[in-house]
Scaffold this active site. Structure first.
Site, mmCIF file in Angstrom:
data_model
loop_
_atom_site.group_PDB
_atom_site.id
_atom_site.type_symbol
_atom_site.label_atom_id
_atom_site.label_comp_id
_atom_site.label_asym_id
_atom_site.label_seq_id
_atom_site.Cartn_x
_atom_site.Cartn_y
_atom_site.Cartn_z
ATOM 1 N N SER A 1 -5.028 2.803 5.940
ATOM 2 C CA SER A 1 -5.835 3.969 5.573
ATOM 3 C C SER A 1 -6.449 4.618 6.812
ATOM 4 C CB SER A 1 -6.960 3.565 4.622
ATOM 5 O OG SER A 1 -6.447 2.893 3.504
HETATM 6 N N1 SAH Z 1 -6.519 -1.858 3.148
HETATM 7 C C1 SAH Z 1 -5.236 -1.529 3.693
HETATM 8 C C2 SAH Z 1 -4.721 -0.264 3.057
HETATM 9 C C3 SAH Z 1 -3.347 -0.441 2.615
HETATM 10 S S1 SAH Z 1 -2.706 0.835 1.560
HETATM 11 C C4 SAH Z 1 -5.278 -1.453 5.196
HETATM 12 O O1 SAH Z 1 -6.377 -1.450 5.746
HETATM 13 O O2 SAH Z 1 -4.224 -1.442 5.842
HETATM 14 C C5 SAH Z 1 -2.753 0.027 -0.034
HETATM 15 C C6 SAH Z 1 -2.050 -1.280 -0.154
HETATM 16 O O3 SAH Z 1 -2.160 -1.661 -1.517
HETATM 17 C C7 SAH Z 1 -0.555 -1.298 0.173
HETATM 18 O O4 SAH Z 1 -0.305 -2.259 1.149
HETATM 19 C C8 SAH Z 1 0.089 -1.703 -1.164
HETATM 20 O O5 SAH Z 1 1.242 -2.515 -1.019
HETATM 21 C C9 SAH Z 1 -1.043 -2.444 -1.841
HETATM 22 N N2 SAH Z 1 -0.941 -2.558 -3.295
HETATM 23 C C10 SAH Z 1 -0.506 -1.633 -4.177
HETATM 24 N N3 SAH Z 1 -0.581 -2.120 -5.438
HETATM 25 C C11 SAH Z 1 -1.081 -3.388 -5.346
HETATM 26 C C12 SAH Z 1 -1.377 -4.393 -6.303
HETATM 27 N N4 SAH Z 1 -1.183 -4.231 -7.611
HETATM 28 N N5 SAH Z 1 -1.871 -5.569 -5.849
HETATM 29 C C13 SAH Z 1 -2.092 -5.762 -4.526
HETATM 30 N N6 SAH Z 1 -1.822 -4.846 -3.574
HETATM 31 C C14 SAH Z 1 -1.323 -3.667 -3.979
#
Ligand code: SAH
Length: 228
Positions: A73
């Protein structure tokens, strides 16, 4: 004596300067005021959480690709969500969507224990290794469907969901402690999502609209219908 210059003649130092600039230019002027959040953002080496080829762009004012079609993000979004959780330091927090592990690293400086769940196995594994290598000891990374929350570890004082759902997954409300805060983007993948804060208080649920953001879709059982 130019000891200071010697120490600063390194890439680590230029990343530190980029981090300071990010705080002053991207976070503070846009309403990130919680000093603990600003300190955490100034401390966590974001360049360690992006692919090697993108290290120089780590502090840019946007999300970056981390593989598997996912992103780390934007710094402001991470800071905003962390601030919205209103953490004091002794909380147990659940993060859904570990991605690169960056958000969990920032949260680890704001609360006492972080549990972060990632759906995509290779990202989950990479985030776990990275967080261990960097020495974050109060974070547990798990692989799985975070749309179900994490019932065996509930209740949580804070739950933060870093991917957008269409409807509020009910397990999150069930797993929120009294006074606990849930920060989650809800809406359509195509028309944008609104970030909400739900606060559980004496059997009632307070809801606040925190503004429009763009997130990748929440996958899994209670995730966005469009991608289920
Ligand atoms: N907090 C992260 C942001 C990643 S974007 C960072 O700092 O890098 C959101 C993430 O949510 C992605 O990696 C995606 O694979 C994950 N995601 C989506 N649906 C999910 C679910 N049901 N359970 C766990 N993770 C999930």
């Amino acid at each position: 004596m130019n000891g200071r210059d010697d120490r600063c003649n390194s890439t680590a130092c230029s990343f530190e300067a980029m981090r300071r600039r990010m705080v002053e230019e991207q976070l503070r002027p846009r309403g990130i005021q919680d000093p603990r959040v600003l300190e955490a953002m100034a401390a966590v080496p974001r360049e360690e959480f992006v692919p090697a080829a993108l290290r120089e762009e780590a502090y840019d004012d946007n999300p970056l690709p981390i593989g598997a079609g996912q992103t780390i993000s934007q710094p402001f979004t991470v800071a905003f969500m962390c601030q919205a959780l209103q953490l004091k330091g002794d909380e147990k927090v659940l993060e859904i969507g570990a991605g690169s592990g960056y958000g969990a690293a920032v949260l680890s400086k704001l609360a006492s224990r972080i549990l972060t769940v990632e759906y995509i196995p290779e990202l989950a594994e990479e985030a776990r290794r990275r967080l261990a290598r960097l020495g974050y000891r109060n974070i547990e990374g798990r692989e799985g469907d975070g749309s179900l929350g994490c019932p065996d570890e509930a209740p949580f004082d804070g739950i933060v969901v870093t991917a957008g759902a269409c409807d509020l997954p009910l397990p999150y409300l069930e797993q929120l402690s009294e006074g606990g805060r849930l920060v989650i983007p809800l809406g359509s993948q195509y028309y944008g999502q609104t970030l909400y804060r739900f606060i559980r208080h004496q059997g009632r649920l307070g809801i606040e609209n925190l503004g429009i953001f763009v997130f990748v879709p929440l996958l899994g059982r209670y995730g966005l219908e469009e991608v289920r």
